[in-house]
Design a protein around this motif. Structure first.
Motif, mmCIF file in Angstrom:
data_model
loop_
_atom_site.group_PDB
_atom_site.id
_atom_site.type_symbol
_atom_site.label_atom_id
_atom_site.label_comp_id
_atom_site.label_asym_id
_atom_site.label_seq_id
_atom_site.Cartn_x
_atom_site.Cartn_y
_atom_site.Cartn_z
ATOM 1 N N SER A 176 -0.019 3.024 -10.386
ATOM 2 C CA SER A 176 0.542 1.998 -9.678
ATOM 3 C C SER A 176 1.356 1.078 -10.400
ATOM 4 O O SER A 176 2.497 0.747 -9.651
ATOM 5 C CB SER A 176 -0.432 1.261 -8.991
ATOM 6 O OG SER A 176 -1.264 2.006 -7.999
ATOM 7 N N TYR B 269 -4.585 6.137 -9.497
ATOM 8 C CA TYR B 269 -3.881 4.822 -9.110
ATOM 9 C C TYR B 269 -3.847 3.707 -9.844
ATOM 10 O O TYR B 269 -2.888 3.080 -10.124
ATOM 11 C CB TYR B 269 -4.591 4.254 -7.597
ATOM 12 C CG TYR B 269 -4.334 5.300 -6.465
ATOM 13 C CD1 TYR B 269 -3.031 5.579 -6.178
ATOM 14 C CD2 TYR B 269 -5.266 5.778 -5.887
ATOM 15 C CE1 TYR B 269 -2.861 6.489 -5.285
ATOM 16 C CE2 TYR B 269 -4.990 6.707 -4.712
ATOM 17 C CZ TYR B 269 -3.723 7.086 -4.232
ATOM 18 O OH TYR B 269 -3.449 7.791 -3.255
ATOM 19 N N MET C 271 2.542 1.530 -3.695
ATOM 20 C CA MET C 271 2.041 1.542 -4.715
ATOM 21 C C MET C 271 0.986 2.633 -4.981
ATOM 22 O O MET C 271 0.505 3.298 -5.825
ATOM 23 C CB MET C 271 1.298 0.310 -5.130
ATOM 24 C CG MET C 271 2.226 -0.744 -5.751
ATOM 25 S SD MET C 271 1.689 -2.321 -5.701
ATOM 26 C CE MET C 271 0.484 -2.023 -7.104
ATOM 27 N N PHE C 272 0.492 3.011 -3.396
ATOM 28 C CA PHE C 272 -0.527 4.094 -3.515
ATOM 29 C C PHE C 272 -0.037 5.532 -2.757
ATOM 30 O O PHE C 272 -0.371 5.309 -1.340
ATOM 31 C CB PHE C 272 -1.810 3.498 -2.782
ATOM 32 C CG PHE C 272 -2.230 2.155 -3.556
ATOM 33 C CD1 PHE C 272 -2.907 2.575 -4.616
ATOM 34 C CD2 PHE C 272 -2.053 0.911 -3.240
ATOM 35 C CE1 PHE C 272 -3.305 1.379 -5.574
ATOM 36 C CE2 PHE C 272 -2.540 -0.024 -3.770
ATOM 37 C CZ PHE C 272 -3.252 0.189 -5.077
ATOM 38 N N ARG D 193 0.838 -1.263 0.052
ATOM 39 C CA ARG D 193 0.029 -0.110 0.015
ATOM 40 C C ARG D 193 0.948 1.369 0.017
ATOM 41 O O ARG D 193 0.729 2.279 -0.784
ATOM 42 C CB ARG D 193 -0.907 0.079 1.121
ATOM 43 C CG ARG D 193 -2.034 1.110 1.193
ATOM 44 C CD ARG D 193 -2.895 1.300 2.428
ATOM 45 N NE ARG D 193 -2.049 1.344 3.609
ATOM 46 C CZ ARG D 193 -2.260 0.492 4.628
ATOM 47 N NH1 ARG D 193 -3.161 -0.319 4.760
ATOM 48 N NH2 ARG D 193 -1.289 0.726 5.693
ATOM 49 N N GLU E 12 4.845 2.163 -10.202
ATOM 50 C CA GLU E 12 5.485 2.324 -8.888
ATOM 51 C C GLU E 12 6.010 0.941 -8.784
ATOM 52 O O GLU E 12 7.272 0.806 -8.273
ATOM 53 C CB GLU E 12 4.550 2.645 -7.733
ATOM 54 C CG GLU E 12 4.173 4.070 -7.840
ATOM 55 C CD GLU E 12 5.150 4.873 -6.859
ATOM 56 O OE1 GLU E 12 5.883 4.208 -6.425
ATOM 57 O OE2 GLU E 12 4.598 6.012 -6.280
ATOM 58 N N LEU E 13 5.083 -0.095 -9.039
ATOM 59 C CA LEU E 13 5.417 -1.364 -8.683
ATOM 60 C C LEU E 13 6.817 -1.661 -9.461
ATOM 61 O O LEU E 13 7.588 -2.589 -8.990
ATOM 62 C CB LEU E 13 4.278 -2.400 -9.095
ATOM 63 C CG LEU E 13 4.680 -3.874 -8.871
ATOM 64 C CD1 LEU E 13 4.385 -3.936 -7.291
ATOM 65 C CD2 LEU E 13 3.256 -4.612 -9.469
#
Lengths: 80, 266
Positions: free
Chosen positions: B172, B168, B158-159, B155, B175-176
């Motif tokens: 996301s 998101y 990624m958020f 969380r 980010e991942l």
């Protein structure tokens, strides 16, 4: 092992500047991987769509869009 | 392969720039086990040098340090005040053994690139950059899950808070990929590529100097050979700087990842 006088000199009592320092270092070093990642995710998506639809313009568009999104993400995380 | 062997192997009359073959090492001597190559020897030597140095420095510590203990303490304070405390925070001192070993091990491995006879930075083989990076990576994931929980880790990663929900979905994946795959990749490649390129540059100028001054000495070529000689010295000095800098950056990133795992607020 370390002289007592030395450990005093090296202390950083201010937790605020500590956090700032961390944030700055993290930002400086994670920007390249964000940019690469943005280009890879959306460039890759564009490439897959290109293969599926038989077009050839979606890969470059995806790379540019991914770069823009990654820049936005960097700005949101560290820029304000 | 030494410059002489390299040139003899080429055998031609034309200058041949060194390529990736200068990174290919067979067993040390005929009949040696296949893993016993020059790079592994350099890594083993680096371990012995680092252990030996700190044993000499800290095995019998004096209240007023002198000699090698002085040097060891300067190194310790450098890592603690430049890396551990600024990047991890108050609990940074707990990570000093790890950061200290990482920094000096990589520093010595890199500096082997300019030590006569050795003259090969071990991380110019990507394996010797991947293994330390993988150790840091596993440590980072382990600490993140331990401190934030499995769900909390993903969380926080990624958020990032403060974005509209639909964004998101778009952001996301970036980010991942950035945190899970590209981070360890860039961490290892940064060290490897710097050492690889540096070694190649020095080898190139040294080969130019050797070829034009000793192998094929002509009035016209001599000045080129002289230039290669001077550039070899300049680039060697520059490489010492890069080698120290890359060891520092590698450890800085390790500290930054550990700090990020322990304090996910950023």
């Amino acid at each position: 092992m370390v002289r007592p006088a030395m450990s005093k000199e090296g202390q950083r009592p201010d937790p605020e500047s500590d956090a700032d320092h961390r944030a700055f270092a993290n930002a400086a070093w994670s920007i390249p991987s964000y940019l690469l990642s943005g280009m890879a995710v959306y460039g890759g998506l564009g490439w897959l769509l290109d293969r599926w639809l038989g077009t050839s313009a979606l890969l470059p568009i995806g790379v540019v869009v991914g770069l823009a999104l990654a820049l936005y993400l960097v700005y949101h995380r560290y820029g304000r | 392969m030494s410059a002489r062997q390299l040139l003899a192997a080429e055998g031609g009359n034309e200058f041949q720039a060194p390529g990736t073959e200068i990174f290919e090492w067979g067993p040390l001597w005929h009949g040696a086990p296949s893993w016993l190559t020059k790079p592994t020897l350099i890594v083993a030597l680096s371990v012995i040098i680092v252990c030996g140095f700190f044993w000499a420095a800290f095995s019998k510590p004096k209240l007023v340090p002198r000699g090698v203990q002085n040097v060891g303490e300067v190194g310790y304070l450098f890592v603690r005040d430049q890396l551990a405390r600024p990047l991890i925070g108050k609990d940074g001192d707990k990570w000093m053994p790890f950061l200290m070993s990482t920094f000096f091990f990589i520093l010595v491995m890199n500096l082997m690139g300019v030590v006569p006879v050795m003259q090969l930075p071990a991380p110019s083989h990507i394996a010797f950059a991947i293994v330390p990076a993988a150790v840091v990576y596993v440590l980072m994931i382990f600490l993140s899950i331990k401190e934030q929980g499995l769900v909390g880790y993903f969380r926080n990663m990624m958020f990032p808070p403060g974005l509209p929900a639909w964004l998101y979905v778009i952001l996301s994946p970036i980010e991942l990929l950035s945190n899970i795959i590209l981070r360890p990749f860039t961490h290892a490649v940064r060290l490897f590529a710097n050492m690889f390129a540096g070694h190649l540059i020095i080898a190139f100028f040294a080969t130019v100097a050797y070829w034009f001054l000793f192998e094929k000495l002509t009035p016209l070529g001599a000045s080129l050979g002289l230039l290669g000689f001077v550039m070899t010295i300049i680039m060697t000095a520059f490489e010492i700087f890069v080698q120290a800098l890359q060891a520092f950056i590698f450890t800085l990133l390790a500290a930054s990842y550990i700090g990020g795992a322990l304090h996910p607020d950023h």
